[in-house]
Design a protein around this motif. Structure first.
Motif, PDB file in Angstrom:
ATOM      1  N   THR B  31      44.773  13.042  22.453  1.00  0.00           N
ATOM      2  CA  THR B  31      44.605  12.374  23.743  1.00  0.00           C
ATOM      3  C   THR B  31      45.314  13.162  24.835  1.00  0.00           C
ATOM      4  O   THR B  31      46.455  13.594  24.652  1.00  0.00           O
ATOM      5  N   SER B  32      44.647  13.337  25.945  1.00  0.00           N
ATOM      6  CA  SER B  32      45.200  14.096  27.053  1.00  0.00           C
ATOM      7  C   SER B  32      46.591  13.616  27.445  1.00  0.00           C
ATOM      8  O   SER B  32      46.853  12.416  27.518  1.00  0.00           O
ATOM      9  N   ALA B  33      47.476  14.577  27.660  1.00  0.00           N
ATOM     10  CA  ALA B  33      48.842  14.343  28.150  1.00  0.00           C
ATOM     11  C   ALA B  33      49.814  13.876  27.070  1.00  0.00           C
ATOM     12  O   ALA B  33      50.973  13.619  27.377  1.00  0.00           O
ATOM     13  N   MET B  34      49.348  13.792  25.831  1.00  0.00           N
ATOM     14  CA  MET B  34      50.292  13.439  24.760  1.00  0.00           C
ATOM     15  C   MET B  34      51.016  14.703  24.280  1.00  0.00           C
ATOM     16  O   MET B  34      50.398  15.778  24.170  1.00  0.00           O
ATOM     17  N   ARG B  35      52.291  14.552  23.993  1.00  0.00           N
ATOM     18  CA  ARG B  35      53.115  15.670  23.555  1.00  0.00           C
ATOM     19  C   ARG B  35      54.141  15.171  22.556  1.00  0.00           C
ATOM     20  O   ARG B  35      54.564  14.023  22.631  1.00  0.00           O
ATOM     21  N   ALA B  98      60.104  13.150  18.978  1.00  0.00           N
ATOM     22  CA  ALA B  98      59.935  12.174  20.045  1.00  0.00           C
ATOM     23  C   ALA B  98      58.612  12.421  20.760  1.00  0.00           C
ATOM     24  O   ALA B  98      58.138  13.564  20.834  1.00  0.00           O
ATOM     25  N   ARG B  99      58.033  11.358  21.268  1.00  0.00           N
ATOM     26  CA  ARG B  99      56.809  11.484  22.044  1.00  0.00           C
ATOM     27  C   ARG B  99      57.149  11.632  23.521  1.00  0.00           C
ATOM     28  O   ARG B  99      57.943  10.858  24.068  1.00  0.00           O
ATOM     29  N   ASP B 100      56.536  12.613  24.138  1.00  0.00           N
ATOM     30  CA  ASP B 100      56.628  12.770  25.584  1.00  0.00           C
ATOM     31  C   ASP B 100      55.290  12.344  26.149  1.00  0.00           C
ATOM     32  O   ASP B 100      54.250  12.905  25.793  1.00  0.00           O
ATOM     33  N   SER B 101      55.334  11.358  26.989  1.00  0.00           N
ATOM     34  CA  SER B 101      54.068  10.785  27.447  1.00  0.00           C
ATOM     35  C   SER B 101      53.774  11.129  28.891  1.00  0.00           C
ATOM     36  O   SER B 101      54.661  11.045  29.741  1.00  0.00           O
ATOM     37  N   GLY B 102      52.555  11.532  29.127  1.00  0.00           N
ATOM     38  CA  GLY B 102      52.145  11.751  30.503  1.00  0.00           C
ATOM     39  C   GLY B 102      52.686  13.039  31.089  1.00  0.00           C
ATOM     40  O   GLY B 102      53.388  13.794  30.431  1.00  0.00           O
ATOM     41  N   TYR B 103      52.392  13.277  32.299  1.00  0.00           N
ATOM     42  CA  TYR B 103      52.840  14.498  32.964  1.00  0.00           C
ATOM     43  C   TYR B 103      54.199  14.249  33.598  1.00  0.00           C
ATOM     44  O   TYR B 103      54.376  14.339  34.807  1.00  0.00           O
ATOM     45  N   TYR B 109      59.305   7.472  23.179  1.00  0.00           N
ATOM     46  CA  TYR B 109      59.553   6.945  21.843  1.00  0.00           C
ATOM     47  C   TYR B 109      60.149   8.037  20.969  1.00  0.00           C
ATOM     48  O   TYR B 109      59.734   9.194  21.046  1.00  0.00           O
ATOM     49  N   TRP B 110      61.116   7.637  20.158  1.00  0.00           N
ATOM     50  CA  TRP B 110      61.801   8.558  19.272  1.00  0.00           C
ATOM     51  C   TRP B 110      61.726   8.054  17.836  1.00  0.00           C
ATOM     52  O   TRP B 110      61.588   6.861  17.582  1.00  0.00           O
ATOM     53  N   GLY B 111      61.843   8.994  16.909  1.00  0.00           N
ATOM     54  CA  GLY B 111      62.077   8.617  15.525  1.00  0.00           C
ATOM     55  C   GLY B 111      63.558   8.342  15.318  1.00  0.00           C
ATOM     56  O   GLY B 111      64.377   8.586  16.215  1.00  0.00           O
ATOM     57  N   GLN B 112      63.914   7.860  14.146  1.00  0.00           N
ATOM     58  CA  GLN B 112      65.319   7.539  13.887  1.00  0.00           C
ATOM     59  C   GLN B 112      66.116   8.749  13.441  1.00  0.00           C
ATOM     60  O   GLN B 112      67.342   8.681  13.319  1.00  0.00           O
TER      61      GLN B 112
END
Lengths: 111, 120
Positions: B31-35, B98-103, B109-112
């Motif tokens: 999905t666009s902008a997901m990192r 961790a997820r970096d969302s958007g620009y 969101y992070w893992g533990q």
């Protein structure tokens, strides 16, 4: 790239307000409005509390607020509650090639 | 609901290659902008950003570790893999994805995290 500077510990009584500082440079905190704050209970996943200096994600209590002045960002917690006891760290975008720089972390104790 | 979980060996020997897997759910890396980023924290020290992979397969590495790191993704499995070569005791740390969302410039969101110890 040096870490952002945070106080090692901050404490307060229930109901009080506390503020955690996060000091960087003009290459990171001072240069961009991309400061974020995270709450971390050891052994659990860090939780985003503030992004872009002062924005709260959906679901985060309005007792948490963020601000910035010059090269120093701050996280304030009002009406301190026992569940706020945790480690907090800041993060900033940096113009260096590492993208992100993180704070040294602050342990918040609710007395 | 977005979740991420890191997995990999708890102990590696010096000079070995570390392979860590981040398995996530609740979003797609197509999905666009997901990192997804990898970050680590040595005991008693600050967090350090390591690498990031974007939805379009762009990859970015910490300059100081660039020669030792490889990040990749398997979109069909919802996984991101980080490989770090020539491990040293100073690489002992808790490793997070961790997820970096958007620009934008934060991880929502992070893992533990998973603790990796480098020792012979």
């Amino acid at each position: 790239q040096s870490a952002l500077t945070q106080p090692a510990s901050v404490s307060g009584s229930p109901g009080q307000s506390i503020t955690i500082s996060c000091t960087g440079t003009s290459s990171d905190v001072g240069g961009y409005n991309y400061v974020s704050w995270y709450q971390h209970h050891p052994g659990k996943a860090p939780k985003l509390m503030i992004y872009d200096v002062s924005n709260r994600p959906s679901g985060v209590s309005n007792r948490f607020s963020g601000s910035k002045s010059g090269n120093t960002a701050s996280l304030s917690i009002s009406g301190l509650q026992t569940e706020d006891e945790a480690d907090y760290f800041c993060s900033s975008y940096t113009s260096s090639s590492t993208f992100y720089v993180f704070g040294t972390g602050t342990k918040v104790t609710v007395l | 609901q977005v979740t991420l979980k890191e997995s990999g060996p708890a102990l590696v020997k010096p000079t070995q290659t570390l392979t860590l897997t981040c398995t996530f759910s609740g979003f797609s890396l197509s999905t666009s902008a997901m990192r997804v980023s990898w970050i680590r924290q040595p005991p008693g020290k600050a967090l350090e950003w390591l690498a990031r992979i974007d939805w379009n397969d762009d990859k970015f590495y910490s300059t100081s570790l660039k020669t030792r790191l490889t990040i990749s993704k398997d979109t069909s499995k919802n996984q991101v893999v980080l490989r770090m070569t020539n491990m040293d005791p100073v690489d002992t740390a808790t490793y997070y994805c961790a997820r970096d969302s958007g620009y934008d410039w934060y991880s929502d969101y992070w893992g533990q995290g998973t603790l990796v110890t480098v020792s012979s």
